[in-house]
Design a protein around this motif. Structure first.
Motif, PDB file in Angstrom:
ATOM      1  N   GLY A  56      11.343 -27.836-147.062  1.00 31.04           N
ATOM      2  CA  GLY A  56      10.853 -26.963-146.012  1.00 31.04           C
ATOM      3  C   GLY A  56       9.927 -27.651-145.033  1.00 31.04           C
ATOM      4  N   GLY A  57       9.632 -26.915-143.959  1.00 32.17           N
ATOM      5  CA  GLY A  57       8.760 -27.436-142.913  1.00 32.17           C
ATOM      6  C   GLY A  57       9.529 -27.788-141.666  1.00 32.17           C
ATOM      7  N   THR A  58       8.882 -28.531-140.795  1.00 30.24           N
ATOM      8  CA  THR A  58       9.521 -29.012-139.579  1.00 30.24           C
ATOM      9  C   THR A  58      10.217 -30.332-139.883  1.00 30.24           C
ATOM     10  N   ILE A  59      10.857 -30.896-138.881  1.00 30.60           N
ATOM     11  CA  ILE A  59      11.528 -32.186-139.092  1.00 30.60           C
ATOM     12  C   ILE A  59      10.520 -33.307-139.297  1.00 30.60           C
ATOM     13  N   ASN A  60       9.240 -33.035-139.035  1.00 29.44           N
ATOM     14  CA  ASN A  60       8.207 -34.054-139.217  1.00 29.44           C
ATOM     15  C   ASN A  60       7.681 -34.124-140.647  1.00 29.44           C
ATOM     16  N   PHE A  61       7.998 -33.128-141.472  1.00 26.69           N
ATOM     17  CA  PHE A  61       7.573 -33.162-142.873  1.00 26.69           C
ATOM     18  C   PHE A  61       8.539 -34.022-143.680  1.00 26.69           C
ATOM     19  N   ASN A  62       7.985 -34.851-144.564  1.00 25.19           N
ATOM     20  CA  ASN A  62       8.854 -35.692-145.395  1.00 25.19           C
ATOM     21  C   ASN A  62       8.391 -35.756-146.847  1.00 25.19           C
ATOM     22  N   PHE A  63       7.610 -34.769-147.296  1.00 23.71           N
ATOM     23  CA  PHE A  63       7.143 -34.758-148.675  1.00 23.71           C
ATOM     24  C   PHE A  63       8.288 -34.381-149.609  1.00 23.71           C
ATOM     25  N   ILE A 111      28.147 -30.287-137.951  1.00 20.49           N
ATOM     26  CA  ILE A 111      27.497 -29.224-137.197  1.00 20.49           C
ATOM     27  C   ILE A 111      27.651 -29.470-135.697  1.00 20.49           C
ATOM     28  N   ALA A 112      28.221 -28.497-135.022  1.00 23.02           N
ATOM     29  CA  ALA A 112      28.351 -28.566-133.565  1.00 23.02           C
ATOM     30  C   ALA A 112      27.121 -27.920-132.944  1.00 23.02           C
ATOM     31  N   ARG A 113      26.464 -28.636-132.057  1.00 24.06           N
ATOM     32  CA  ARG A 113      25.247 -28.152-131.416  1.00 24.06           C
ATOM     33  C   ARG A 113      25.503 -27.846-129.945  1.00 24.06           C
ATOM     34  N   ALA A 114      24.703 -26.940-129.425  1.00 20.11           N
ATOM     35  CA  ALA A 114      24.758 -26.618-128.000  1.00 20.11           C
ATOM     36  C   ALA A 114      24.143 -27.773-127.209  1.00 20.11           C
ATOM     37  N   PRO A 115      24.428 -27.838-125.903  1.00 18.63           N
ATOM     38  CA  PRO A 115      23.907 -28.948-125.089  1.00 18.63           C
ATOM     39  C   PRO A 115      22.387 -29.052-125.076  1.00 18.63           C
ATOM     40  N   VAL A 116      21.709 -27.897-125.097  1.00 17.53           N
ATOM     41  CA  VAL A 116      20.244 -27.901-125.036  1.00 17.53           C
ATOM     42  C   VAL A 116      19.689 -27.731-126.443  1.00 17.53           C
ATOM     43  N   ARG A 117      18.846 -28.660-126.862  1.00 18.48           N
ATOM     44  CA  ARG A 117      18.244 -28.574-128.192  1.00 18.48           C
ATOM     45  C   ARG A 117      16.972 -27.749-128.145  1.00 18.48           C
ATOM     46  N   PRO A 118      16.725 -26.945-129.184  1.00 18.41           N
ATOM     47  CA  PRO A 118      15.503 -26.141-129.223  1.00 18.41           C
ATOM     48  C   PRO A 118      14.261 -27.031-129.227  1.00 18.41           C
ATOM     49  N   ARG A 119      13.186 -26.495-128.685  1.00 16.95           N
ATOM     50  CA  ARG A 119      11.927 -27.254-128.654  1.00 16.95           C
ATOM     51  C   ARG A 119      11.213 -27.201-130.000  1.00 16.95           C
ATOM     52  N   ASP A 120      11.377 -26.090-130.712  1.00 16.18           N
ATOM     53  CA  ASP A 120      10.684 -25.875-131.980  1.00 16.18           C
ATOM     54  C   ASP A 120      11.723 -25.716-133.082  1.00 16.18           C
ATOM     55  N   GLY A 121      11.276 -25.822-134.332  1.00 14.02           N
ATOM     56  CA  GLY A 121      12.188 -25.635-135.451  1.00 14.02           C
ATOM     57  C   GLY A 121      11.437 -25.607-136.759  1.00 14.02           C
ATOM     58  N   PHE A 122      11.992 -24.875-137.731  1.00 11.51           N
ATOM     59  CA  PHE A 122      11.338 -24.784-139.034  1.00 11.51           C
ATOM     60  C   PHE A 122      12.357 -24.342-140.075  1.00 11.51           C
ATOM     61  N   PHE A 123      12.233 -24.928-141.275  1.00 10.88           N
ATOM     62  CA  PHE A 123      13.036 -24.504-142.413  1.00 10.88           C
ATOM     63  C   PHE A 123      12.098 -23.899-143.437  1.00 10.88           C
ATOM     64  N   LEU A 124      12.238 -22.588-143.672  1.00 12.45           N
ATOM     65  CA  LEU A 124      11.456 -21.889-144.683  1.00 12.45           C
ATOM     66  C   LEU A 124      12.282 -21.784-145.948  1.00 12.45           C
ATOM     67  N   ARG A 125      11.849 -22.499-146.966  1.00 10.04           N
ATOM     68  CA  ARG A 125      12.484 -22.402-148.279  1.00 10.04           C
ATOM     69  C   ARG A 125      11.472 -21.721-149.182  1.00 10.04           C
ATOM     70  N   SER A 126      11.714 -20.476-149.504  1.00 10.24           N
ATOM     71  CA  SER A 126      10.715 -19.655-150.183  1.00 10.24           C
ATOM     72  C   SER A 126      10.216 -20.271-151.482  1.00 10.24           C
ATOM     73  N   GLU A 127      11.128 -20.832-152.266  1.00 15.72           N
ATOM     74  CA  GLU A 127      10.747 -21.320-153.590  1.00 15.72           C
ATOM     75  C   GLU A 127       9.851 -22.550-153.541  1.00 15.72           C
ATOM     76  N   SER A 128       9.806 -23.249-152.418  1.00 15.36           N
ATOM     77  CA  SER A 128       8.962 -24.446-152.331  1.00 15.36           C
ATOM     78  C   SER A 128       7.890 -24.321-151.254  1.00 15.36           C
ATOM     79  N   PHE A 129       7.617 -23.092-150.802  1.00 16.73           N
ATOM     80  CA  PHE A 129       6.611 -22.899-149.761  1.00 16.73           C
ATOM     81  C   PHE A 129       5.216 -23.294-150.258  1.00 16.73           C
ATOM     82  N   PHE A 130       4.952 -23.116-151.552  1.00 13.08           N
ATOM     83  CA  PHE A 130       3.677 -23.547-152.139  1.00 13.08           C
ATOM     84  C   PHE A 130       3.501 -25.055-151.941  1.00 13.08           C
TER      85      PHE A 130
END
Length: 250
Positions: free
Chosen positions: A70-77, A92-111
């Motif tokens: 989980g976290g942003t693409i900057n987390f590497n723990f 994965i096919a992506r649209a031409p414009v990439r989002p500015r923000d992003g986050f992966f919430l994985r509930s079981e490892s949020f701690f």
């Protein structure tokens, strides 16, 4: 319906899938699977336990560059490397414009995410505190639900790709409804959500695509045709009789 940013489509690299069909290729979600299209606003993965929702959404997140825990693409723990190799077989096919923000919430490892934030903020050479992006209060000094809500309200800033695995795990029904309102605010700010959930409340966003995972594979469906909705609706509207059956009193 044209997606200008975020994710467009997910497909399996069939030519690379090993013939043995060992895990994770033996999960029900991948039975007869070739591809699925993402809604530009919200895409839901629904279904019973063990059908592969978390495995699939984790693989999507990792394929997009997010940390498996989980976290942003900057987390590497990494507390324990438990994610599957499925991401290596996804296209994965992506649209031409990439989002500015992003986050992966994985509930079981949020701690673990909260712990890593504290570790980063304890480093003397660091700049601004990471926790300031989450409301300024340690995630460990809040209830589970409050820490999730701090994430939605403070860290999610719009124009983002937000991949959520069972976000309802820490949220009361009232907060789940508030989450829909917050999602709408972020969608109005050009955000895209991909959510694995059991919750009929979380799954109720009106302009969305819902995929239900079952032993037969993945199928696109309507909100009130999902098993989670039908079972919840049946229980709430007939709970006394159902309790008699469940508790053997009839």
């Amino acid at each position: 319906m044209v997606t200008k940013r975020g994710l467009i489509e997910l497909s399996l690299k069939q030519e690379k899938v090993p013939p043995t069909k060992a895990y994770p290729f033996n999960i029900p979600a991948l039975k007869n699977f070739s591809s699925l299209q993402f809604h530009p606003k919200v895409t839901y993965l629904s279904g019973e336990n063990g059908m592969g929702k978390s495995t699939l959404i984790e693989a999507i997140a990792v394929a997009c560059g997010f940390n498996p825990e989980g976290g942003t693409i900057n987390f590497n723990f990494a507390t324990r490397a438990s994610h599957s190799i499925l991401h290596e077989y996804l296209r994965i096919a992506r649209a031409p414009v990439r989002p500015r923000d992003g986050f992966f919430l994985r509930s079981e490892s949020f701690f673990n995410l909260g712990t890593n934030i504290e570790q980063l903020d304890a480093e003397p050479e660091g700049g601004g505190k990471v926790i300031n992006n989450y409301g300024g209060v340690s995630l460990h000094e809040q209830s589970h639900g409050e820490s999730f809500w701090a994430l939605f309200m403070h860290r999610f800033s719009g124009n983002g790709l937000y991949i959520l695995d069972e976000p309802e795990a820490a949220l009361s029904p009232a907060r789940q409804m508030a989450m829909l309102s917050r999602m709408h605010e972020l969608i109005e700010q050009q955000s895209q959500f991909i959510i694995a959930t059991h919750s009929p409340i979380v799954m109720a966003y009106p302009d969305a695509t819902i995929y239900e995972l079952s032993e037969s594979g993945i199928r696109k469906t309507n909100y009130n045709e999902t098993e989670n909705y039908k079972i919840s609706h049946q229980f709430i509207n007939n709970y006394e009789n159902l309790l008699k059956i469940l508790l053997g009193k009839e």
